[in-house]
Every structure is written in C-alpha cells, then in structure tokens.
Design an enzyme around this catalytic site. Structure first.
Site, PDB file in Angstrom:
ATOM      1  NE  ARG A 123       5.013 -19.965  32.755  1.00  0.00           N
ATOM      2  CZ  ARG A 123       3.971 -19.508  32.061  1.00  0.00           C
ATOM      3  NH1 ARG A 123       3.279 -18.489  32.523  1.00  0.00           N
ATOM      4  NH2 ARG A 123       3.634 -20.061  30.920  1.00  0.00           N
ATOM      5  CG  LEU A 153     -11.554 -39.580  20.830  1.00  0.00           C
ATOM      6  CD1 LEU A 153     -12.577 -38.615  20.206  1.00  0.00           C
ATOM      7  CD2 LEU A 153     -11.331 -39.188  22.293  1.00  0.00           C
ATOM      8  NE  ARG A 189       5.297 -21.050  26.836  1.00  0.00           N
ATOM      9  CZ  ARG A 189       4.110 -21.098  27.375  1.00  0.00           C
ATOM     10  NH1 ARG A 189       3.922 -21.732  28.492  1.00  0.00           N
ATOM     11  NH2 ARG A 189       3.085 -20.518  26.796  1.00  0.00           N
ATOM     12  N   GLY A 199      -0.342 -21.072  33.078  1.00  0.00           N
ATOM     13  CA  GLY A 199       0.594 -20.207  33.798  1.00  0.00           C
ATOM     14  C   GLY A 199      -0.134 -19.215  34.688  1.00  0.00           C
ATOM     15  NE  ARG A 200      -2.972 -16.161  30.976  1.00  0.00           N
ATOM     16  CZ  ARG A 200      -3.800 -16.133  29.946  1.00  0.00           C
ATOM     17  NH1 ARG A 200      -4.746 -15.222  29.884  1.00  0.00           N
ATOM     18  NH2 ARG A 200      -3.682 -17.032  28.990  1.00  0.00           N
ATOM     19  CD1 TRP A 201      -6.437 -22.465  37.442  1.00  0.00           C
ATOM     20  CD2 TRP A 201      -4.516 -23.392  38.154  1.00  0.00           C
ATOM     21  NE1 TRP A 201      -6.746 -23.407  38.398  1.00  0.00           N
ATOM     22  CE2 TRP A 201      -5.579 -23.986  38.860  1.00  0.00           C
ATOM     23  CE3 TRP A 201      -3.210 -23.808  38.442  1.00  0.00           C
ATOM     24  CZ2 TRP A 201      -5.405 -24.984  39.812  1.00  0.00           C
ATOM     25  CZ3 TRP A 201      -3.019 -24.794  39.408  1.00  0.00           C
ATOM     26  CH2 TRP A 201      -4.112 -25.372  40.071  1.00  0.00           C
ATOM     27  CG  HIS A 239       2.534 -26.326  32.249  1.00  0.00           C
ATOM     28  ND1 HIS A 239       1.713 -25.642  31.389  1.00  0.00           N
ATOM     29  CD2 HIS A 239       3.700 -25.628  32.300  1.00  0.00           C
ATOM     30  CE1 HIS A 239       2.352 -24.570  30.940  1.00  0.00           C
ATOM     31  NE2 HIS A 239       3.551 -24.535  31.482  1.00  0.00           N
ATOM     32  CD1 TRP A 255      10.356 -25.150  19.696  1.00  0.00           C
ATOM     33  CD2 TRP A 255      11.342 -26.303  21.333  1.00  0.00           C
ATOM     34  NE1 TRP A 255      10.157 -26.490  19.444  1.00  0.00           N
ATOM     35  CE2 TRP A 255      10.768 -27.228  20.433  1.00  0.00           C
ATOM     36  CE3 TRP A 255      12.022 -26.804  22.448  1.00  0.00           C
ATOM     37  CZ2 TRP A 255      10.836 -28.608  20.611  1.00  0.00           C
ATOM     38  CZ3 TRP A 255      12.094 -28.179  22.620  1.00  0.00           C
ATOM     39  CH2 TRP A 255      11.512 -29.061  21.710  1.00  0.00           C
ATOM     40  CB  SER A 279      -1.666 -19.097  18.876  1.00  0.00           C
ATOM     41  OG  SER A 279      -2.060 -18.011  19.662  1.00  0.00           O
ATOM     42  CG  ASP A 290      -3.575 -19.679  26.463  1.00  0.00           C
ATOM     43  OD1 ASP A 290      -2.587 -19.838  27.204  1.00  0.00           O
ATOM     44  OD2 ASP A 290      -3.720 -18.679  25.727  1.00  0.00           O
ATOM     45  CB  THR A 314       6.842 -23.945  16.006  1.00  0.00           C
ATOM     46  OG1 THR A 314       5.765 -23.068  15.645  1.00  0.00           O
ATOM     47  CG2 THR A 314       6.685 -25.238  15.237  1.00  0.00           C
TER      48      THR A 314
HETATM   49  C1  FPP Z   1      -0.757 -22.857  27.756  1.00  0.00           C
HETATM   50  O1  FPP Z   1      -0.711 -22.296  29.032  1.00  0.00           O
HETATM   51  C2  FPP Z   1      -0.419 -24.244  27.773  1.00  0.00           C
HETATM   52  C3  FPP Z   1       0.679 -24.789  27.182  1.00  0.00           C
HETATM   53  C4  FPP Z   1       1.709 -24.050  26.459  1.00  0.00           C
HETATM   54  C5  FPP Z   1       0.936 -26.187  27.229  1.00  0.00           C
HETATM   55  C6  FPP Z   1      -0.271 -27.047  27.356  1.00  0.00           C
HETATM   56  C7  FPP Z   1       0.091 -28.159  28.216  1.00  0.00           C
HETATM   57  C8  FPP Z   1      -0.735 -28.798  29.059  1.00  0.00           C
HETATM   58  C9  FPP Z   1      -2.169 -28.558  29.192  1.00  0.00           C
HETATM   59  C10 FPP Z   1      -0.195 -29.845  29.937  1.00  0.00           C
HETATM   60  C11 FPP Z   1       0.447 -30.935  29.175  1.00  0.00           C
HETATM   61  C12 FPP Z   1      -0.394 -31.432  28.093  1.00  0.00           C
HETATM   62  C13 FPP Z   1      -0.499 -32.714  27.739  1.00  0.00           C
HETATM   63  C14 FPP Z   1      -1.325 -33.117  26.607  1.00  0.00           C
HETATM   64  C15 FPP Z   1       0.197 -33.749  28.483  1.00  0.00           C
HETATM   65  P1  FPP Z   1       0.320 -21.117  29.251  1.00  0.00           P
HETATM   66  O2  FPP Z   1       1.507 -21.676  29.932  1.00  0.00           O
HETATM   67  O3  FPP Z   1       0.596 -20.433  27.955  1.00  0.00           O
HETATM   68  O4  FPP Z   1      -0.506 -20.223  30.216  1.00  0.00           O
HETATM   69  P2  FPP Z   1      -0.425 -18.629  30.313  1.00  0.00           P
HETATM   70  O5  FPP Z   1      -0.865 -18.086  28.988  1.00  0.00           O
HETATM   71  O6  FPP Z   1      -1.377 -18.315  31.410  1.00  0.00           O
HETATM   72  O7  FPP Z   1       0.995 -18.293  30.649  1.00  0.00           O
END
Ligand code: FPP
Length: 227
Positions: free
Chosen positions: A27, A126, A66, A17-19, A31, A64, A183, A14, A61
């Site tokens: 955003r 693994l 977003r 987006g904030r990063w 990712h 979607w 979650s 998680d 689930t």
């Molecule tokens: C949460 O950050 C992250 C996700 C909803 C998706 C996770 C995806 C990745 C780490 C990249 C793709 C993954 C793989 C395995 C290829 P957020 O967007 O909810 O962040 P925020 O809470 O700061 O908005």
C-alpha cells in the site's frame, strides 16, 4: 450564460491502496505514487490564473486507525514531500498552509511545516492547503469553542471567522477512486460546492482528466438555493 469561476478546488485523494494492490505492491507504494499526482495537480492549479486555493485531504482524523507501519510511512512521506517541495513552492509562487489539529505530529514534521509556511508566506499565486489530522466536525466544534472563549456569538459569521482557515467557500470538490462520500472533509466549506466523482485511483489521476472535470464544472448551473 457566464461560466462559473473556479477559485477554490478541494480534493479527496483516494485509491492509493487499491492502486498498489492491483499491481501486487505494498500500500505504501500507492502513497508514494500518489505524491507525483499531488505535484502535477498542484502545478496545474498554479498555472491556472483563476485558481487561488487548492485544499488536499492528506490525512484524516480517522486515518490513525490504519496499521502503525502505514501511518509511520505516511508521516515520513509527508515530511519528505513538504521539505523537498520547498524550491518548487518558491518557483511557482505557492504559499503552503495546513488545516487540522497538528498537536499529535512529530517535532520533525512540525518543524518542516513551520519552516515551509514561513518560507512561503509572501507567495501569492496559489495557496496549497494540506488537511492533516483533519475532521470537518472537529473543525466546527473547535471554531464554536474559540468563538465562545472570545465572547462572540457563534453565528455563521462568528463560526466562519474561527475555522482553521478564514472561511473560504469551495467551488468544486473532487473525490477519486469511485467512492461517493464526504468522509468528514470541509463540512462547513462544502455547503454550496459542486461535487465531482471519478473512478480513477489517485495515482492514475492526471491533468487531462482534471481539465475535463474543471471544464464540466464551468458549464454547470449554480443556483445557491435560488432559481
Ligand atoms: C487515500 O488512499 C489516501 C490517503 C489516506 C492519503 C493520501 C496521501 C497521499 C496522496 C500521499 C501523501 C500526500 C501528500 C500531500 C504528501 P487509501 O489509502 O485510502 O486508498 P484505498 O481506499 O484504495 O485503500
């Protein structure tokens, strides 16, 4: 006192987006940066002889909801990651698996996932499981339904058998970015799991911090309801 064994590690990745927002970036850049962390964490697990399974929450689930542009980008990133990762899965002896309801994904993504599962089926160091379009309640409901359809009693063993992966308890679950929630992640498998939360955003999470969380886990007292 004997140390706890870490066989199954699960992570809610998680804070992408904030990063990105803190850096004035889109955003999607968060990712993209998160992919590098996925790679480093997966290598760390493959190099630790104790860890057998790493489950990563990649798309819920609820994700979607977003904006379409972000969902489309995540799908593109996922397909690319899995395809590009194939040689590394082979090099590190990693088996690729997924959990969740795959039915809404594009045929391109489904094809890449199937191809990668087939390619890595014989790997045994693994298992990396990506939770995609995954919801813990949905998994339990589907397992109960399958159990009844097979004419079995939906008791603990019965439901466990019909989960997306054969029931593997999670030893440690980490969530990054300061949120302290499950979650809808692995609700069944997390029953006795040790939980760890860190304020670090997923793109900044590194193996030094992971090592320290794992070391802390090893020293914890696990009672499983006993004393
Ligand atoms: C949460 O950050 C992250 C996700 C909803 C998706 C996770 C995806 C990745 C780490 C990249 C793709 C993954 C793989 C395995 C290829 P957020 O967007 O909810 O962040 P925020 O809470 O700061 O908005």
């Amino acid at each position: 006192m004997a140390e706890n064994t870490l066989r199954h590690l699960a992570i809610i990745m998680d804070g992408n987006g904030r990063w990105a927002k803190e850096r004035g970036l889109r955003r999607t850049k968060g990712h993209e940066a998160g992919i590098e962390t996925v790679r480093k964490v997966t290598e760390f697990c493959a190099e630790d002889p104790e860890i057998e399974t790493l489950t990563l929450y990649a798309f819920s689930t609820e994700n979607w909801k977003r904006p379409k542009m972000e969902v489309d980008y995540l799908m593109h990133l996922l397909e690319k990651y899995i395809r590009v990762e194939q040689p590394r899965y082979m090099e590190y002896d990693i088996r690729f698996e997924t959990i969740g309801d795959m039915s809404p994904f594009s045929s391109k993504l489904l094809r890449t996932m199937e191809e990668t599962k087939a390619l890595t089926r014989g790997n045994s160091r693994l298992t990396q499981i990506l939770a995609l379009n995954y919801g813990g309640r949905d998994e339990i409901v589907r397992a109960v339904r399958h159990c009844l359809e097979a004419g079995e009693i939906p008791d603990e063993a019965g439901i466990g058998r019909h989960l997306d992966t054969p029931y593997i308890d999670v030893d440690l679950m980490i969530r990054t970015s300061g949120e302290q929630r499950l979650s809808n992640f692995l609700l069944w498998q997390l029953s006795y799991t040790e939980l760890a939360f860190t304020d670090t955003y997923w793109p900044d999470f590194d193996v030094v911090e992971l090592r320290s969380i794992v070391d802390d886990f090893k020293r914890r007292q696990r009672n499983y309801g006993g004393i």
